[in-house]
Scaffold this motif. Sequence first.
Motif, short mmCIF file in Angstrom:
data_model
loop_
_atom_site.label_atom_id
_atom_site.label_comp_id
_atom_site.label_asym_id
_atom_site.label_seq_id
_atom_site.Cartn_x
_atom_site.Cartn_y
_atom_site.Cartn_z
N PHE A 1 0.82 -1.05 0.11
CA PHE A 1 -0.30 0.05 0.11
C PHE A 1 0.83 1.36 -0.11
N LEU A 2 1.94 1.40 0.68
CA LEU A 2 2.81 2.27 0.91
C LEU A 2 3.82 2.06 -0.45
N ILE B 1 2.10 6.19 10.71
CA ILE B 1 2.88 6.18 9.57
C ILE B 1 1.75 5.90 8.20
N ILE B 2 1.09 4.93 8.39
CA ILE B 2 0.01 4.55 7.30
C ILE B 2 -1.08 5.61 7.23
N GLN C 1 -0.45 8.73 5.70
CA GLN C 1 -0.10 8.48 4.19
C GLN C 1 -1.47 8.60 3.55
N VAL C 2 -2.63 7.83 4.23
CA VAL C 2 -3.98 8.00 3.58
C VAL C 2 -4.64 9.35 3.59
#
Lengths: 301, 335
Positions: free
Chosen positions: A239-240, B276-277, B280-281
């Motif tokens: 996803f990243l 972190i994720i 990003q979203v």
Amino acid sequence: MTDNNNITVKPRSKVRDVWDQFKSHKGALLGAIIFFSIVSLVMIGPFLWPFDANQIDIRSRNQGPSLLHPFGTDQLGRDTLARMMAGGRTSIAVGLAAMALSLFFGSFIGVTAGFYKKLDGILMRITDLFLSLPLLPLLLVMMLLFREPLSEAYGPERGMFVLIVVSIGITSWMPTARIVRAEVLALKEREFVLAAKASGTSDTLIILRHIMPNVLSPIMVSATLGIANGIITESALSFLGLGFPPDFPTWGRLLNDAVDYIQQYPERVFWPGLAISLTVLSINYLGDGLRDALDPRMRKR
Amino acid sequence: MLSFILRRLLISIPTLIIISLVIFLLLNLAPNDPMAQVPLTVPPEVKQKMREALGLGQPLYIQFLKWLIQFFWIEPQVFIDYLFDTNFAEGKQRVISWQTRSPVMDIIVQRMPQTLWVVGMSYVVGILIAIPIGIYSAYKQYSVFDQVGTFVTMIGYSVPPFFTGVFVIVIFSVQLGWLPSIYDTTHSVVDWETFKTQLKQMVMPVMVLALQTTAMINRFMRATMLDNLNQDYVRTARAKGLSEWTVVMVHVLRNSMIPVITVIALNVPAIFGGAIITEQVFKVNGIGQQLIGAIYANDLPTVQTITFMFAVLIVLFNLLADIIYGILDPRIRYD
């Protein structure tokens, strides 16, 4: 059971006991059924489905769900259902392989630390050290640094597979090692191990024949959690944008691709996300049921 | 107790040094070159000069020592200078980002508030939701409320934040258009209208992260409450004629909170990792996004510093959890 006159009660095997307890946990049974159907779907599906995951058909791009393409097609006209199945194959394969590797490290270190007192201190310090490492940033760094050398050595897809599996494996063995060590420490003092030792059995044989079968249940529970962890971590990396190459579908990668089109085709994020979530949810329920079923104290009730 | 705290503090110093060494070696032994982006027309001698300017010419152990000194000696001095207007750090070499050629710490300080707001708020919200639900679920074990609560917890536990995040964006930003999908960090709160905008843009990232926290803590809260509810002292308290509220909310809750508080402390670093994720979203330009950006740009000093700061957080909160446990539970005094 000392009463020998009354032999109408059939002797029951342990496997049977475990299964009976497992069956009584509705969520676990449903989880097992869902998980195994997803696995068989992604394993057998691609052989039956007429479209290939990478077959580009630019004229039928960005289509909605239809009879021909039940999940629609993407921006290059590739069939989403085929890509979902191919992606699931990779995601589940990564999950299983990473789980196997982390179980191997975890049980090896756990058994060694529990069985050999001299190694216990150092091995547990190493475990503590690994537990203090920031895992997600380190995983990202490993992806960045070793992607190219491994891609050159094994080819882009296989290299990435090896890298992801090894990275997840060496960053997730610690809980298993701790649980296994605790079990081994208790088992080591039991009479049957002493008896084996007294009769001159070698350490290796004691571990393989007497210790390992008895620590199997905590290992099995960690195994289910390990698959879930592997699938989630791989999806997070993809996803990243630091996972598999773009033309190689995995569920995380498909989700990542779908996010770019979120304004125009919001339904596209739904399928890969649902697949990841459903798989992990079913595995977690499976693990819960397995834990209850393998715990003798729960079974007696 | 004091000697225990001191001993624990002393153990964490070598742990941190080993962790920093691991991170340093991982980053420096891997084959990659910060000059890879520089055009081929630049002659090799110049490239070599540029490498040396970045501090890359020396042997590894000197680079490591330099980094340690910069991180543990010079950066704190900069901080003191900032606080008290002194000039200890003047003219000393700080950790420099390869991307922006400015001190890494300055960028981290710029990025930190966004991360802290979103992460901290979500943690508080998650705890506030989880604890009452956990208490009631355990008190009414196997009731409909408990079943639903356990199922929702399981979902929060299983559904990764990169899906919940994208999912709520699809519903609330794309379909309904109620909330913005991008977190605007330049937005400043001056009056009621801007406060409402701020609230709107924070709802989604905070709730996505809070779902994870809620799932984890609720599970734990319920389990420890169940353990305690079956203890003898609960029966004694009831037999004394205490009201049900006093029994549950005073006697049982206090004892159950001991492990829960340690879990809350232990999971602070994990929630930063999850951020972190989520950052990003929702395109929050916090620490997590800085890390990802630095990874893409091959900016090793930034990656090293941020990763190490995460490690410091983990070690610090492990220490904190141990100490809290010792203070709250007199049976566990490690001396």
